[in-house]
Every structure is written in C-alpha cells, then in structure tokens.
Design a protein around this motif. Structure first.
Motif, mmCIF file in Angstrom:
data_model
loop_
_atom_site.group_PDB
_atom_site.id
_atom_site.type_symbol
_atom_site.label_atom_id
_atom_site.label_comp_id
_atom_site.label_asym_id
_atom_site.label_seq_id
_atom_site.Cartn_x
_atom_site.Cartn_y
_atom_site.Cartn_z
ATOM 1 N N GLN A 12 1.026 -1.357 -0.002
ATOM 2 C CA GLN A 12 -0.227 0.193 0.513
ATOM 3 C C GLN A 12 0.315 0.921 0.044
ATOM 4 O O GLN A 12 2.141 1.314 0.095
ATOM 5 C CB GLN A 12 -0.611 0.188 1.154
ATOM 6 C CG GLN A 12 -1.993 -0.752 1.118
ATOM 7 C CD GLN A 12 -2.801 -1.048 0.111
ATOM 8 O OE1 GLN A 12 -3.270 -0.378 -0.320
ATOM 9 N NE2 GLN A 12 -3.066 -2.551 -0.258
ATOM 10 N N GLU A 13 -0.248 2.135 -0.673
ATOM 11 C CA GLU A 13 1.387 3.432 -0.785
ATOM 12 C C GLU A 13 0.894 4.675 0.060
ATOM 13 O O GLU A 13 1.760 5.627 0.787
ATOM 14 C CB GLU A 13 0.859 4.152 -1.877
ATOM 15 C CG GLU A 13 1.464 3.377 -3.127
ATOM 16 C CD GLU A 13 1.505 4.515 -4.658
ATOM 17 O OE1 GLU A 13 1.083 5.384 -4.744
ATOM 18 O OE2 GLU A 13 1.365 3.926 -5.623
ATOM 19 N N ASN A 14 -0.168 4.264 0.840
ATOM 20 C CA ASN A 14 -0.551 5.043 1.728
ATOM 21 C C ASN A 14 -1.168 4.226 3.242
ATOM 22 O O ASN A 14 -1.754 3.242 3.217
ATOM 23 C CB ASN A 14 -1.819 5.919 1.653
ATOM 24 C CG ASN A 14 -1.606 6.968 2.751
ATOM 25 O OD1 ASN A 14 -2.203 6.632 4.285
ATOM 26 N ND2 ASN A 14 -2.452 8.734 2.122
ATOM 27 N N ILE A 15 0.066 4.841 4.804
ATOM 28 C CA ILE A 15 -0.443 3.909 5.634
ATOM 29 C C ILE A 15 -1.916 3.677 6.040
ATOM 30 O O ILE A 15 -2.299 2.801 7.340
ATOM 31 C CB ILE A 15 0.161 4.439 6.943
ATOM 32 C CG1 ILE A 15 0.689 3.633 7.867
ATOM 33 C CG2 ILE A 15 -0.297 5.395 7.591
ATOM 34 C CD1 ILE A 15 1.649 3.837 8.909
ATOM 35 N N ARG A 16 -2.881 4.717 6.125
ATOM 36 C CA ARG A 16 -4.080 4.821 6.244
ATOM 37 C C ARG A 16 -5.110 3.458 5.548
ATOM 38 O O ARG A 16 -6.163 3.270 6.648
ATOM 39 C CB ARG A 16 -5.135 5.976 6.142
ATOM 40 C CG ARG A 16 -4.698 6.977 6.762
ATOM 41 C CD ARG A 16 -5.178 8.234 6.407
ATOM 42 N NE ARG A 16 -4.987 9.043 5.406
ATOM 43 C CZ ARG A 16 -3.660 9.865 4.740
ATOM 44 N NH1 ARG A 16 -3.293 10.296 5.857
ATOM 45 N NH2 ARG A 16 -3.702 10.076 3.778
ATOM 46 N N GLU A 17 -4.761 2.713 4.680
ATOM 47 C CA GLU A 17 -4.911 1.458 4.379
ATOM 48 C C GLU A 17 -4.831 0.593 4.845
ATOM 49 O O GLU A 17 -5.321 -0.248 4.647
ATOM 50 C CB GLU A 17 -4.695 1.617 3.149
ATOM 51 C CG GLU A 17 -4.672 2.673 1.907
ATOM 52 C CD GLU A 17 -6.418 2.867 1.546
ATOM 53 O OE1 GLU A 17 -7.036 1.647 1.974
ATOM 54 O OE2 GLU A 17 -6.382 3.624 0.414
ATOM 55 N N VAL A 18 -4.338 0.686 6.052
ATOM 56 C CA VAL A 18 -4.045 -0.469 6.493
ATOM 57 C C VAL A 18 -4.342 -0.174 7.761
ATOM 58 O O VAL A 18 -4.156 -1.322 9.089
ATOM 59 C CB VAL A 18 -2.202 -0.974 6.760
ATOM 60 C CG1 VAL A 18 -2.123 -1.799 5.618
ATOM 61 C CG2 VAL A 18 -1.318 -0.211 6.758
ATOM 62 N N ILE A 19 -5.578 1.100 8.552
ATOM 63 C CA ILE A 19 -5.602 0.753 10.015
ATOM 64 C C ILE A 19 -6.622 1.339 9.998
ATOM 65 O O ILE A 19 -7.377 1.565 8.961
ATOM 66 C CB ILE A 19 -4.718 2.262 10.400
ATOM 67 C CG1 ILE A 19 -3.437 2.012 10.793
ATOM 68 C CG2 ILE A 19 -5.297 2.355 11.753
ATOM 69 C CD1 ILE A 19 -2.796 3.608 10.249
ATOM 70 N N ALA A 20 -7.670 0.251 10.621
ATOM 71 C CA ALA A 20 -9.102 0.418 10.441
ATOM 72 C C ALA A 20 -9.542 1.492 10.621
ATOM 73 O O ALA A 20 -10.701 1.577 9.960
ATOM 74 C CB ALA A 20 -9.750 -0.865 11.452
ATOM 75 N N PHE A 21 -9.372 2.320 11.912
ATOM 76 C CA PHE A 21 -9.928 3.710 11.943
ATOM 77 C C PHE A 21 -9.281 4.657 11.743
ATOM 78 O O PHE A 21 -9.024 4.990 12.594
ATOM 79 C CB PHE A 21 -11.417 3.454 12.730
ATOM 80 C CG PHE A 21 -12.336 2.167 12.659
ATOM 81 C CD1 PHE A 21 -13.829 2.636 12.143
ATOM 82 C CD2 PHE A 21 -11.960 1.524 13.539
ATOM 83 C CE1 PHE A 21 -14.497 1.801 11.498
ATOM 84 C CE2 PHE A 21 -13.447 0.516 13.452
ATOM 85 C CZ PHE A 21 -13.919 0.386 12.554
ATOM 86 N N PRO A 22 -8.510 5.370 10.963
ATOM 87 C CA PRO A 22 -7.649 6.322 10.512
ATOM 88 C C PRO A 22 -8.185 7.401 10.326
ATOM 89 O O PRO A 22 -9.456 7.756 10.370
ATOM 90 C CB PRO A 22 -6.348 5.636 9.132
ATOM 91 C CG PRO A 22 -7.879 5.196 8.017
ATOM 92 C CD PRO A 22 -9.055 4.434 9.080
ATOM 93 N N MET A 23 -7.588 8.462 10.940
ATOM 94 C CA MET A 23 -7.763 9.937 11.024
ATOM 95 C C MET A 23 -6.953 9.932 9.406
ATOM 96 O O MET A 23 -6.810 9.658 8.960
ATOM 97 C CB MET A 23 -6.762 10.216 12.120
ATOM 98 C CG MET A 23 -7.053 10.602 13.647
ATOM 99 S SD MET A 23 -6.493 11.556 14.779
ATOM 100 C CE MET A 23 -7.277 11.534 16.279
ATOM 101 N N ASN A 24 -8.350 11.063 9.091
ATOM 102 C CA ASN A 24 -7.405 12.141 7.797
ATOM 103 C C ASN A 24 -5.991 12.830 8.127
ATOM 104 O O ASN A 24 -5.756 12.390 8.904
ATOM 105 C CB ASN A 24 -8.254 12.783 7.212
ATOM 106 C CG ASN A 24 -8.491 13.778 7.711
ATOM 107 O OD1 ASN A 24 -8.344 14.720 9.313
ATOM 108 N ND2 ASN A 24 -10.089 14.787 7.756
ATOM 109 N N SER A 25 -5.383 12.821 6.856
ATOM 110 C CA SER A 25 -4.232 14.236 7.294
ATOM 111 C C SER A 25 -3.919 14.655 7.997
ATOM 112 O O SER A 25 -2.957 15.398 8.073
ATOM 113 C CB SER A 25 -3.885 13.964 5.477
ATOM 114 O OG SER A 25 -4.659 14.934 5.075
ATOM 115 N N ASN A 26 -5.873 15.704 8.443
ATOM 116 C CA ASN A 26 -5.701 16.772 9.267
ATOM 117 C C ASN A 26 -5.862 16.958 10.005
ATOM 118 O O ASN A 26 -6.009 17.237 11.288
ATOM 119 C CB ASN A 26 -6.305 17.712 8.842
ATOM 120 C CG ASN A 26 -6.401 19.231 8.977
ATOM 121 O OD1 ASN A 26 -4.865 19.781 9.269
ATOM 122 N ND2 ASN A 26 -7.759 19.472 9.977
ATOM 123 N N ALA A 27 -5.764 15.155 11.288
ATOM 124 C CA ALA A 27 -5.934 14.523 12.111
ATOM 125 C C ALA A 27 -7.139 14.297 12.710
ATOM 126 O O ALA A 27 -7.186 15.435 12.967
ATOM 127 C CB ALA A 27 -4.739 15.157 13.299
#
Length: 582
Positions: free
Chosen positions: A543-558
């Motif tokens: 995956q190119e973005n770490i948020r793809e492997v986190i169940a409930f990630p924050m967006n880039s603006n936290a």
C-alpha cells in the motif's frame, strides 16, 4: 450436542462440491444481482468469500437493496458447465434459494459502491469507513494486519520475551514530538500525557529484573501526517533486553522481521545478517539515513577536485557525483526533465558529462575539467562508455541530501528499482549531538537516553559533534521501520550527557525522576528497539498510504471523520477538569 447457529450452517466462502444436495443456510451482504429472465442470481458476500444464490421466486427479493444484511437457505447444486466461475472458490456450485430473509435493511442510498470504494475520495471513505471496510481489498488489509500481529506476538514469546503492558496515562516529556495532554480532574492545574512511546517504562522493567520485554504498543504523537506516518497514534513492536548489546538486539530484529516478511510475502527478503551501514557512510553513498538498497546507484564525494576550480558553482563547495551506466543514449527531454526536477528541490542546476565510446567526455561541464580531472573521475566513478556522470554541488549541509534526492529520482525515471524485493539494512553509529538550526545550541540528535560510544571519557574529552552513540535504525526499501539504542544506564554518564545538551542535573532529576532514581539501584546494561507495525503491514500489503492498513484512521488533518473527533465538549466537562478556553 452441538449448538446450531441460527443464521448459518456454513460461511459463504466454504460451500464446495462436497456440499451438493445438502440443505445449507448462509448469511452475509447482498453484493450484486443479475436478472436472467425470471431467474435471479445473487452474489452473497461475507468475510470468507462469495457464493451464488439462485432465486426463482422474485417476490423473495422485493425491496432488498445492495449491501443489505441477509440470510438465505436452500439446497446446494452444481452449476452448469457454462456458468462456472473459476475466479471464485465457490464457483462450481450455487444455492437454490428456499428462503431469503433480510436481517439488516439499507434505509438510505449508499454513498458509494462498496466494490469501488478505493476509487472514491478519501474524505468520503473515512466518513463511511464501515462501508469502505467491506471492500474486499481494504478488508483483507485489516485481516492480514491481524495475522501479522499474531505471528509477531507468537514469535516474540517463542524467543523468551514477556508481553507486558505499560501505562497509557503518563507524564509529559520535554523531548521528542508534541504530547497529547490530558487535564486531571483530581489534581487542579496538572496534566497527564499519552505516551509517545513506552520508553521510560520499558527501561524501568529492565531495572525491575525482567529479562526480555515486548508489547504491541500504542504510541501517541501530535505530528502531521505523511504517506508513511499516521497522525495521532500508531503501533510498534516495542522490545527491550537486559544484559544485552547492540548486536543482541539487531539479531532479534533480523530474525523476527525476516520471518515475518517471508511468511506474508512472496517477494525476496534480505537474508540475515542485514547490512550494517554507518550513518556517515549512508549519508555519503545514498544521501540519506534511510537508504533504499534496491536502487543500485551510489554517490561519491569529489569535493577535493574542485577546491580551486575556475567553475564558480563548484568552487569550495561540497560536490557529489552519481555515475549512471548506459544513460548516455537517453533523450534530450530526459536530461531537461532531470534539470527541472533539480531546480524544483532547490538546486541551481544539474551538471553532467556523457562518456562516449572513445571515453571522451561530452557536455557543458567538460570544458572546466583538466585532463588529470578526467582521469581521476574515470577511476573514482568507474566510468565506462555510455555512462553519464551527474554533479551535485552545494553547501556542506545541503549537498548530501540533494544528491540523495537526485539518486532516487534517477532510479525512478530509469526504472532501476526492483519492486519484487525487500532490502533490509541497519544504519548504525548515529551522531549523539547536533546543532539546532534555530538556536545554535548543541542538542540530542535522537534518543537522549542512548549510551555514547566511549562512555564518560568520550563525553569529557571529545567535541560533542564527534561523539557517536549506540543508536541504530532498521530501514526497508527506503522506509524507516524502527529506531533503537543501547540505553545509558549509568547516572554519571547520563548527567554529563544531558549537561552537554543544556540540562542541569536538577532538571534531569525533575523531568526524568523515575529513571534517575531507579538507576541508583543497580541498573543492568540494556538495549532495545521498536519496529513500526503499521509500516510493516503497509510494506507487505504494498500500500502507498499507511491509512490503508489501519481500521479506523484519522485523515491527513488529524480528524476522525467517522466519529467527529476532535469535538467540542460541554462547559461542565471543562469545569470538571479546571479548563477555560482562551
């Protein structure tokens, strides 16, 4: 007597030809329907797969919409030869529906097609993350993450490490990233902090007599997001060992990471022992302390050749060079595009010479070279016909990093990076101190609790900027997976180390009172590190973005768009913790 599940006798993904003529019950989500003139074919999906359900009575599907949770029962039959779906594990069979019950209705229009969610704007995906997670690829990422963590936990336990949990509510640290702070209700005007890492506690565990500690540790840092860094929180394989050296720690990391990557990926993985690259060598050869060893290009230092040159951009500058074989035949636009990239990262230009079949140099830089320069460059850069030698010149501080970016960009444009490899290495021998750009003060480069190489003698007699620490990073394909260090367990060495960085012993005792006190009572030598779980999963799943492997990630603006965090709280909640908004 075995209990019968009310909703299913089988999962959708386990129906096989061995179940033909059996009556089964399956439950899942209504993914798709195809109408074949009075007969409808429904794709029913759960976590384990998809099964086709054949519905002859269309009334069964009245008001059933996509993504409804449903339960179907019926007899398993073999599909006709011309309808077999080899892409599905259940593709040779289907269920003739006798009942079809809606368990959970879809009451509003779907914000997006679940099967296409990865093509949707990220903000929408995160707002409806529970739908996004139904997408097979996204769902599988989280399943693999779970399996990787389980594998790592079992591996660590098999190596004699104890899984010990450390506090989430702790004290604020004056070092590192910004803390998340939590006001105390019971202690007016005082605050807890969420741990940036379990650093203090794992060292205290070593003092407590535990030999090998680990945990899959949540860490909290108020940092901005990047593609390989999630804002707010992340997880790491945190481990520490008593009576251990740097090599003991690196050996554990090699074994765990090699077995993890080979278990969950078909790609080539560096075999232990991984390369050990000193920090200075890494900055010179690769222009970064996070080298991507899949890139075959290396940087050389040729500054000494241009101390008195007539070419002003090189005179008394730090000059780096990169030899790229078989590059001379590239089009004019290739060199123009590389120049454009160079100026975009702050360079004033990008000089180069081509080497023809007679070993003659071609290009605008050639006229500033003497014959002895050409001979020296051929030897130093190992030039041969067809090579292009690129030059990067700037101040001592910037030239290495600029050269590293040019190295990376050349490899990308020339497709020199082998995407089917995981190349691991350790970067070791980091400098203990550096000069703060803003204040000019001497500050810690990394972890302030690292042991300086040479101990108290080095701290007393050496220039602080020449002191090397027992600090190390593990890097995979240009991504830092972990930092670690041999810890400073000696009070006298610690006091001196902090004194150089501007801290008095009183400040050390006040800010790090637990360690300061504990180290007075027979602290063992100890060392550890903490590979990042999120980054490991991101690499393995490609995956190119770490948020793809986190169940409930924050967006880039936290921001958590799903729950609305951060959110406002009531006046009473603020009063309870003695807070007033300014």
């Amino acid at each position: 007597m075995k209990r019968v599940n009310e909703y299913r006798t089988h999962t959708c993904g386990e129906i096989r030809e061995s179940d033909i003529n059996k009556k089964v019950r399956v439950s899942g989500w209504f993914e798709n329907v195809r109408d074949h003139g009075g007969v409808k074919f429904v794709d029913l999906r759960d976590q384990y797969g998809i099964v086709q359900v054949v519905v002859h009575d269309e009334k069964m599907l009245d008001k059933v919409s996509k993504e409804s949770a449903v339960c179907a029962s019926g007899i398993v039959v073999k599909r006709d030869e011309d309808t077999i779906n080899e892409k599905l594990e259940t593709g040779t069979v289907e269920i003739l529906a006798e009942t079809f019950e809606v368990l959970g209705k879809v009451r509003e229009p779907l914000p997006f097609e679940v099967t296409l969610s990865k093509d949707i704007k990220e903000e929408v995906r995160l707002k409806y993350r529970y739908l996004d997670l139904r997408n097979k690829t996204v769902h599988e990422n989280i399943i693999i993450r779970s399996k990787i963590i389980s594998f790592i936990r079992n591996k660590m336990e098999s190596m004699g490490f104890l899984d010990i949990q450390t506090p989430i509510l702790t004290s604020s640290s004056p070092e590192g990233a910004r803390d998340y702070i939590i006001p105390s209700r019971k202690h007016h005007g005082k605050f807890y902090a969420l741990p940036q890492a379990p650093q203090i506690f794992k060292q205290l565990l070593m003092v407590s007599g535990f030999d090998k500690y680990f945990q899959i540790a949540p860490c909290f840092r108020d940092e901005d997001a990047r593609a390989d860094r999630s804002p707010g929180e992340f997880y790491q394989l945190d481990f520490e060992m008593a009576f251990a050296t740097q090599e003991d720690v690196l050996s554990v990391a090699e074994e765990v990471l090699y077995e993890t990557f080979t278990k969950f990926s078909d790609k080539y993985v560096s075999k232990p022992p991984f390369k050990r690259i000193p920090f200075k060598e890494s900055m010179l050869k690769y222009g970064t302390d996070k080298p991507d060893l899949r890139n075959p290009l290396e940087i050389i230092d040729i500054s000494d050749m241009f101390l008195e040159t007539g070419f002003a951009p090189f005179k008394k500058k730090t000059v780096r060079a990169i030899n790229v074989k078989n590059c001379a035949s590239q089009s004019k636009s290739f060199f123009e595009n590389m120049l454009e990239f160079a100026t975009s990262i702050g360079m004033k230009g990008l000089g180069y010479v081509k080497v023809d079949e007679n070993m003659k140099f071609l290009g605008p830089i050639d006229k500033f070279l003497k014959d002895t320069d050409r001979t020296e460059l051929i030897e130093k850069a190992q030039l041969e016909p067809g090579c292009v030698l690129f030059f990067i010149a700037d101040d001592k501080e910037f030239a290495p990093k600029l050269a590293g970016q040019i190295r990376t960009e050349l490899a990308k444009r020339l497709k020199l990076i082998d995407e089917n490899r995981f190349e691991m290495c350790f970067v070791v021998d980091f400098p203990m101190y550096e000069v703060d750009e803003n204040t000019g003060a001497t500050v810690f480069t990394h972890n302030p609790f690292s042991m300086p190489q040479g101990g108290l003698k080095a701290l007393t007699n050496k220039d602080p900027l020449d002191i090397i620490a027992y600090q190390y990073d593990i890097v995979c394909n240009g991504i830092e997976l972990s930092s670690g260090a041999v810890r400073n367990h000696d009070i006298d060495i610690m006091v001196k180390a902090f004194e150089i960085a501007g801290y008095t012993e009183q400040v050390l005792e006040s800010k790090f009172s637990a360690l300061y006190s504990a180290f007075k009572y027979g602290a063992p030598p100890h060392a550890g590190m903490a590979p990042g779980i999120d980054r490991i999963v991101m690499l393995i799943t490609e995956q190119e973005n770490i948020r793809e492997v986190i169940a409930f990630p924050m967006n880039s603006n936290a921001q958590d768009l799903l729950t609305g965090a951060p959110c406002e709280v009531t006046e009473q909640q603020l009063r309870d913790v003695h807070i007033k908004i300014r």
